[in-house]
Design a protein around this motif. Structure first.
Motif, short mmCIF file in Angstrom:
data_model
loop_
_atom_site.label_atom_id
_atom_site.label_comp_id
_atom_site.label_asym_id
_atom_site.label_seq_id
_atom_site.Cartn_x
_atom_site.Cartn_y
_atom_site.Cartn_z
N TYR A 169 0.82 -1.21 0.00
CA TYR A 169 0.00 0.00 0.00
C TYR A 169 0.86 1.27 0.00
O TYR A 169 0.48 2.28 0.55
CB TYR A 169 -0.93 0.02 1.21
CG TYR A 169 -1.97 -1.06 1.20
CD1 TYR A 169 -3.12 -0.95 0.42
CD2 TYR A 169 -1.81 -2.20 1.98
CE1 TYR A 169 -4.09 -1.95 0.42
CE2 TYR A 169 -2.77 -3.20 1.98
CZ TYR A 169 -3.90 -3.07 1.20
OH TYR A 169 -4.84 -4.05 1.21
N ARG A 170 2.01 1.18 -0.62
CA ARG A 170 2.89 2.35 -0.74
C ARG A 170 2.88 2.85 -2.16
O ARG A 170 2.93 2.08 -3.11
CB ARG A 170 4.32 1.98 -0.35
CG ARG A 170 4.50 1.73 1.10
CD ARG A 170 5.96 1.55 1.38
NE ARG A 170 6.15 0.99 2.71
CZ ARG A 170 7.28 0.52 3.14
NH1 ARG A 170 8.34 0.52 2.37
NH2 ARG A 170 7.38 0.04 4.35
N LYS A 171 2.87 4.17 -2.27
CA LYS A 171 3.02 4.79 -3.58
C LYS A 171 3.95 5.99 -3.38
O LYS A 171 3.67 6.86 -2.55
CB LYS A 171 1.67 5.24 -4.13
CG LYS A 171 1.76 5.81 -5.53
CD LYS A 171 0.42 6.09 -6.12
CE LYS A 171 0.65 6.60 -7.53
NZ LYS A 171 -0.58 6.90 -8.21
N ASP A 172 5.06 5.99 -4.09
CA ASP A 172 6.07 7.04 -3.96
C ASP A 172 6.51 7.20 -2.50
O ASP A 172 6.64 8.32 -1.99
CB ASP A 172 5.55 8.37 -4.51
CG ASP A 172 5.21 8.29 -6.00
OD1 ASP A 172 5.94 7.60 -6.73
OD2 ASP A 172 4.20 8.90 -6.41
N ASN A 182 9.83 3.62 6.95
CA ASN A 182 10.25 3.94 5.59
C ASN A 182 9.20 4.68 4.77
O ASN A 182 9.29 4.71 3.55
CB ASN A 182 10.64 2.65 4.86
CG ASN A 182 11.84 1.98 5.48
OD1 ASN A 182 12.64 2.62 6.15
ND2 ASN A 182 11.97 0.68 5.28
N VAL A 183 8.21 5.28 5.42
CA VAL A 183 7.23 6.05 4.65
C VAL A 183 7.35 7.54 4.99
O VAL A 183 7.63 7.91 6.13
CB VAL A 183 5.77 5.55 4.89
CG1 VAL A 183 5.60 4.14 4.35
CG2 VAL A 183 5.36 5.64 6.33
N LYS A 184 7.16 8.35 3.98
CA LYS A 184 7.30 9.79 4.14
C LYS A 184 6.22 10.40 5.02
O LYS A 184 6.45 11.44 5.65
CB LYS A 184 7.28 10.47 2.77
CG LYS A 184 8.47 10.16 1.90
CD LYS A 184 8.33 10.82 0.54
CE LYS A 184 9.49 10.47 -0.37
NZ LYS A 184 9.31 11.01 -1.73
N ASN A 185 5.05 9.77 5.08
CA ASN A 185 3.95 10.31 5.87
C ASN A 185 3.81 9.62 7.24
O ASN A 185 2.73 9.56 7.81
CB ASN A 185 2.63 10.22 5.09
CG ASN A 185 2.24 8.80 4.72
OD1 ASN A 185 3.08 7.91 4.61
ND2 ASN A 185 0.95 8.59 4.49
N LEU A 190 2.46 5.85 2.55
CA LEU A 190 1.42 4.87 2.84
C LEU A 190 0.10 5.45 2.35
O LEU A 190 -0.30 6.54 2.75
CB LEU A 190 1.36 4.58 4.35
CG LEU A 190 0.43 3.44 4.77
CD1 LEU A 190 0.87 2.10 4.16
CD2 LEU A 190 0.40 3.32 6.30
N THR A 191 -0.56 4.72 1.45
CA THR A 191 -1.78 5.23 0.81
C THR A 191 -2.94 5.26 1.81
O THR A 191 -2.88 4.66 2.88
CB THR A 191 -2.18 4.33 -0.37
OG1 THR A 191 -2.52 3.03 0.14
CG2 THR A 191 -1.07 4.23 -1.40
#
Length: 137
Positions: A40-43, A83-86, A46-47
C-alpha cells in the motif's frame, strides 16, 4: 499481569499476549494478521487504503486486548512505518482515531531487540548468523 505486544511489520502485524507472573513470562496468545502494508505504498507514502487497513487491524486487536483485560499494550513498528514519508501523519491519525501510541524502531533498534530476544530465549550466540527477512527490513 497480561501484556500485549503488537509488532506492525511490512507484511504481517504480529499480536502476542504474554502473562507475567512470579518472575516468569509465558505466551498466552500468538496471532499473526497478514496485512501486506508494504503493498500500500506509492512514492514512499502509505496510501489512504493502507492507512485504513492499518486502522481496522489495530482496532480489531485493541478490541481483543480489551476483552481479555490486558493490563498494558505495546505497539511497535519497524520498516512498515519507518520507511514512509507520511509516518508522522499516520502516527497522529492512529493516536487520534484509536488512542494508540506507536513506537517506530530505527533499523539499529530493531536489530538490537531481535538479538536480545534470541539471547533471552536461550539461543546460543557464540557462532552463527541471524537474518531478519521481513517484508521491508
Amino acid at each position: 499481569m497480561l501484556y500485549a505486544v503488537i509488532d506492525i511489520g511490512s507484511s504481517i502485524i504480529k499480536y502476542k499476549i504474554y502473562e507475567y507472573s512470579e518472575g516468569k513470562i509465558e505466551p498466552v496468545i500468538i496471532h499473526d494478521k497478514t496485512t501486506g502494508l508494504i503493498s500500500y505504498r506509492k512514492d514512499d507514502v502509505l496510501t489512504d487504503e493502507g492507512i485504513e487497513v492499518l486502522l481496522n487491524t489495530l482496532k480489531e486487536l485493541k478490541k481483543y486486548s480489551d476483552k481479555l483485560h490486558v493490563d498494558k499494550s505495546y505497539y511497535v513498528a519497524t520498516a512498515s512505518l519507518r520507511n514512509v514519508k507520511n509516518k508522522n501523519e499516520v502516527l497522529d491519525l492512529v493516536k487520534k482515531s484509536l488512542n494508540i501510541d506507536i513506537t517506530v524502531y530505527t533499523g539499529e533498534e530493531e536489530a538490537k531487540h531481535s538479538f536480545h530476544s534470541l539471547r533471552w530465549i536461550g539461543v546460543p550466540c557464540d557462532e552463527g548468523i541471524f537474518v531478519d527477512i521481513g517484508g521491508g527490513s
